[in-house]
Design a protein around this motif. Structure first.
Motif, PDB file in Angstrom:
ATOM      1  N   LYS A   1       0.799  -1.173   0.081  1.00 40.73           N
ATOM      2  CA  LYS A   1       0.219   0.060   0.124  1.00 40.73           C
ATOM      3  C   LYS A   1       0.989   1.360  -0.099  1.00 40.73           C
ATOM      4  O   LYS A   1       0.872   1.668   1.225  1.00 40.73           O
ATOM      5  CB  LYS A   1      -0.837  -0.027   1.094  1.00 40.73           C
ATOM      6  CG  LYS A   1      -2.075  -1.091   1.265  1.00 40.73           C
ATOM      7  CD  LYS A   1      -2.995  -0.978   0.176  1.00 40.73           C
ATOM      8  CE  LYS A   1      -3.620  -2.194  -0.014  1.00 40.73           C
ATOM      9  NZ  LYS A   1      -4.783  -2.045  -1.025  1.00 40.73           N
ATOM     10  N   PRO A   2       1.347   1.639  -0.826  1.00 36.57           N
ATOM     11  CA  PRO A   2       1.942   2.945  -1.335  1.00 36.57           C
ATOM     12  C   PRO A   2       1.179   4.240  -0.830  1.00 36.57           C
ATOM     13  O   PRO A   2      -0.033   4.154  -1.182  1.00 36.57           O
ATOM     14  CB  PRO A   2       2.557   2.973  -2.705  1.00 36.57           C
ATOM     15  CG  PRO A   2       2.125   1.792  -3.381  1.00 36.57           C
ATOM     16  CD  PRO A   2       1.179   1.072  -2.518  1.00 36.57           C
ATOM     17  N   ASN A   3       1.576   5.194  -0.471  1.00 42.04           N
ATOM     18  CA  ASN A   3       0.635   6.136   0.091  1.00 42.04           C
ATOM     19  C   ASN A   3       0.140   7.041  -0.893  1.00 42.04           C
ATOM     20  O   ASN A   3       0.822   7.422  -2.021  1.00 42.04           O
ATOM     21  CB  ASN A   3       1.663   7.135   0.998  1.00 42.04           C
ATOM     22  CG  ASN A   3       1.982   6.792   2.432  1.00 42.04           C
ATOM     23  OD1 ASN A   3       1.692   5.426   2.699  1.00 42.04           O
ATOM     24  ND2 ASN A   3       2.899   7.297   3.181  1.00 42.04           N
ATOM     25  N   ILE A   4      -1.174   7.246  -0.952  1.00 37.92           N
ATOM     26  CA  ILE A   4      -2.025   8.132  -1.686  1.00 37.92           C
ATOM     27  C   ILE A   4      -2.652   9.046  -0.979  1.00 37.92           C
ATOM     28  O   ILE A   4      -3.527   8.633   0.147  1.00 37.92           O
ATOM     29  CB  ILE A   4      -2.811   7.338  -2.706  1.00 37.92           C
ATOM     30  CG1 ILE A   4      -2.275   6.159  -3.537  1.00 37.92           C
ATOM     31  CG2 ILE A   4      -3.646   8.050  -3.483  1.00 37.92           C
ATOM     32  CD1 ILE A   4      -3.165   5.238  -4.395  1.00 37.92           C
ATOM     33  N   TRP A   5      -2.569  10.431  -1.307  1.00 35.83           N
ATOM     34  CA  TRP A   5      -3.334  11.423  -0.418  1.00 35.83           C
ATOM     35  C   TRP A   5      -4.338  11.957  -1.403  1.00 35.83           C
ATOM     36  O   TRP A   5      -4.225  12.064  -2.474  1.00 35.83           O
ATOM     37  CB  TRP A   5      -2.400  12.300  -0.399  1.00 35.83           C
ATOM     38  CG  TRP A   5      -1.253  12.197   0.868  1.00 35.83           C
ATOM     39  CD1 TRP A   5      -0.085  11.431   0.545  1.00 35.83           C
ATOM     40  CD2 TRP A   5      -1.288  12.268   2.244  1.00 35.83           C
ATOM     41  NE1 TRP A   5       0.625  11.285   1.798  1.00 35.83           N
ATOM     42  CE2 TRP A   5      -0.055  11.757   2.874  1.00 35.83           C
ATOM     43  CE3 TRP A   5      -2.195  12.764   3.418  1.00 35.83           C
ATOM     44  CZ2 TRP A   5       0.265  11.674   4.190  1.00 35.83           C
ATOM     45  CZ3 TRP A   5      -2.103  12.692   4.677  1.00 35.83           C
ATOM     46  CH2 TRP A   5      -0.836  12.306   5.094  1.00 35.83           C
TER      47      TRP A   5
ATOM     48  N   LEU B   1      -5.181  10.565   3.975  1.00 36.04           N
ATOM     49  CA  LEU B   1      -4.578   9.263   3.598  1.00 36.04           C
ATOM     50  C   LEU B   1      -5.439   8.444   2.987  1.00 36.04           C
ATOM     51  O   LEU B   1      -6.161   7.777   4.155  1.00 36.04           O
ATOM     52  CB  LEU B   1      -3.477   8.876   4.695  1.00 36.04           C
ATOM     53  CG  LEU B   1      -2.559   7.721   4.441  1.00 36.04           C
ATOM     54  CD1 LEU B   1      -1.417   8.144   3.258  1.00 36.04           C
ATOM     55  CD2 LEU B   1      -1.832   6.978   5.411  1.00 36.04           C
ATOM     56  N   VAL B   2      -5.695   8.182   1.804  1.00 41.44           N
ATOM     57  CA  VAL B   2      -6.715   7.131   1.534  1.00 41.44           C
ATOM     58  C   VAL B   2      -6.128   5.820   1.012  1.00 41.44           C
ATOM     59  O   VAL B   2      -6.733   4.739   0.837  1.00 41.44           O
ATOM     60  CB  VAL B   2      -7.623   7.794   0.277  1.00 41.44           C
ATOM     61  CG1 VAL B   2      -8.409   8.902   0.644  1.00 41.44           C
ATOM     62  CG2 VAL B   2      -6.630   8.033  -0.815  1.00 41.44           C
ATOM     63  N   GLN B   3      -4.827   5.797   0.903  1.00 40.58           N
ATOM     64  CA  GLN B   3      -4.260   4.621   0.960  1.00 40.58           C
ATOM     65  C   GLN B   3      -2.793   4.852   1.490  1.00 40.58           C
ATOM     66  O   GLN B   3      -1.922   5.929   1.213  1.00 40.58           O
ATOM     67  CB  GLN B   3      -4.026   3.911  -0.462  1.00 40.58           C
ATOM     68  CG  GLN B   3      -3.457   2.595  -0.861  1.00 40.58           C
ATOM     69  CD  GLN B   3      -3.164   2.434  -2.120  1.00 40.58           C
ATOM     70  OE1 GLN B   3      -4.059   1.819  -2.800  1.00 40.58           O
ATOM     71  NE2 GLN B   3      -1.831   2.525  -2.657  1.00 40.58           N
ATOM     72  N   GLY B   4      -2.219   3.838   2.031  1.00 38.10           N
ATOM     73  CA  GLY B   4      -0.818   3.850   2.756  1.00 38.10           C
ATOM     74  C   GLY B   4      -0.766   3.352   4.063  1.00 38.10           C
ATOM     75  O   GLY B   4      -1.326   2.493   4.133  1.00 38.10           O
ATOM     76  N   VAL B   5       0.467   3.814   4.666  1.00 40.19           N
ATOM     77  CA  VAL B   5       0.919   3.240   5.771  1.00 40.19           C
ATOM     78  C   VAL B   5       1.349   4.283   6.902  1.00 40.19           C
ATOM     79  O   VAL B   5       2.287   5.243   6.409  1.00 40.19           O
ATOM     80  CB  VAL B   5       2.094   2.351   5.577  1.00 40.19           C
ATOM     81  CG1 VAL B   5       2.403   1.650   7.213  1.00 40.19           C
ATOM     82  CG2 VAL B   5       1.652   1.033   4.695  1.00 40.19           C
ATOM     83  N   LEU B   6       0.915   4.353   7.918  1.00 41.07           N
ATOM     84  CA  LEU B   6       1.002   5.337   9.022  1.00 41.07           C
ATOM     85  C   LEU B   6       1.757   4.514  10.340  1.00 41.07           C
ATOM     86  O   LEU B   6       0.759   3.854  10.676  1.00 41.07           O
ATOM     87  CB  LEU B   6      -0.013   6.234   9.271  1.00 41.07           C
ATOM     88  CG  LEU B   6      -0.007   7.433  10.540  1.00 41.07           C
ATOM     89  CD1 LEU B   6       1.428   8.082  10.237  1.00 41.07           C
ATOM     90  CD2 LEU B   6      -0.908   8.195  10.770  1.00 41.07           C
ATOM     91  N   ILE B   7       3.035   4.790  10.718  1.00 39.29           N
ATOM     92  CA  ILE B   7       3.401   3.910  11.838  1.00 39.29           C
ATOM     93  C   ILE B   7       3.387   4.712  12.945  1.00 39.29           C
ATOM     94  O   ILE B   7       4.112   5.839  13.283  1.00 39.29           O
ATOM     95  CB  ILE B   7       4.922   3.257  11.482  1.00 39.29           C
ATOM     96  CG1 ILE B   7       4.975   2.742   9.943  1.00 39.29           C
ATOM     97  CG2 ILE B   7       5.655   2.535  12.443  1.00 39.29           C
ATOM     98  CD1 ILE B   7       6.353   2.759   9.373  1.00 39.29           C
TER      99      ILE B   7
END
Ligand code: SF4
Length: 278
Positions: free
Chosen positions: A182-186, A191-197
């Motif tokens: 899931k690469p980040n998409i804004w 954030l509608v796609q991606g990873v937040l750690i």
């Protein structure tokens, strides 16, 4: 069938007995909060999420702020078909996202829910990070945003607090897989796609936090990070909040190594009014 939902590999048949997480062969929901706004702004956005808190947990950390629901697996039970019908009953235009909180131990059942089914919103997987690569690949067929913790670099600490001495190796691999899937998409600020750690700084454990940040930088480049200071003492292992100096040391290190992309909580968040009432 033996459970492979998480790296504990309990070797239990959940239709007959419970593993470490407490889960059986039904999805168990402890609490649902509509328009939940306590996540990072890119997740909560203006409307807040439809937050589904699952009961039980595959980590059961001694200091868990959701201990009332994570340390026992009790709540409303759903078969995959019943849960699909339940999810279908919501109007998703009212929420910023559908958020699954502590879903890891129900991964297989949730995969069944989403067979030939989808919801018209962003699906967020808010987890402890102690997850199988293969399972992350499977759930990424219906998850848009992964919101994993990255709790420990120190194996002794991981054993003491979560009975998971291999946490660092397992979570590192799981988060790498999340980022690959899931690469980040804004969309604007969302954030509608991606990873937040996420990383929660623990009292007296600045060195663990620094090692976690170093690993994030060395293994993952410059991922989107949320550094949290909101720890409130619960359980037997800690008797105080983190000190401003402890947080400052960790925050300065994040800045020094170039982890600037994300969220850095104010110390005022360390207040039990930020713990949902269960
Ligand atoms: S999901 Fe639960 S039962 Fe399955 S391996 Fe993990 S802790 Fe054990």
């Amino acid at each position: 069938m033996t459970c492979f939902d998480c790296p504990r590999f309990c070797k239990v048949d959940r239709s007959k007995e419970r593993g470490f997480c407490g889960g059986k062969d039904k999805i168990v929901v402890a609490k649902v909060i509509e328009n939940f706004k306590w996540e990072e702004p890119c997740i909560s956005a203006e409307k807040g999420t439809l937050a589904i808190f699952f009961a039980g947990c595959n980590l059961r950390c001694s200091y868990c702020q959701n201990k009332q629901i994570s340390h026992k697996c009790e709540g409303k039970e759903y078969s995959p078909e019943e849960f699909r019908a339940y999810l279908s009953s919501f109007d998703y235009s009212k929420y910023s996202a559908l958020e699954f909180i502590t879903p890891t131990h129900f991964s297989s059942l949730l995969c069944k829910v989403f067979e030939g089914f989808s919801v018209n919103t962003t699906v967020v997987w808010n987890s402890g990070g102690y997850e199988n690569n293969q399972m992350i690949e499977k759930v990424s067929s219906f998850v848009d945003v992964f919101l994993p913790d990255f709790k420990y670099a120190d194996a002794t600490l991981a054993q003491k607090l979560s009975l998971a001495p291999n946490y660092f190796e397992v979570a590192s691999q799981a988060i790498k897989t999340m980022i690959k899937c899931k690469p980040n998409i804004w969309q604007g600020q969302r954030l509608v796609q991606g990873v937040l750690i996420r990383h929660l700084v623990l009292p007296g454990q600045s060195q663990n936090s620094i090692q976690v940040l170093d690993a994030l930088k060395n293994q993952l480049g410059a991922p989107l990070v949320s550094l949290m200071s909101q720890f409130v003492p619960i359980g037997k292992d800690f008797d105080r909040k983190i000190l401003p100096l402890e947080y400052k040391i960790v925050l300065s290190h994040a800045q020094k190594i170039g982890l600037n992309d994300g969220y850095f909580q104010e110390m005022t968040s360390a207040n039990d009014k930020f713990i949902p009432k269960f």
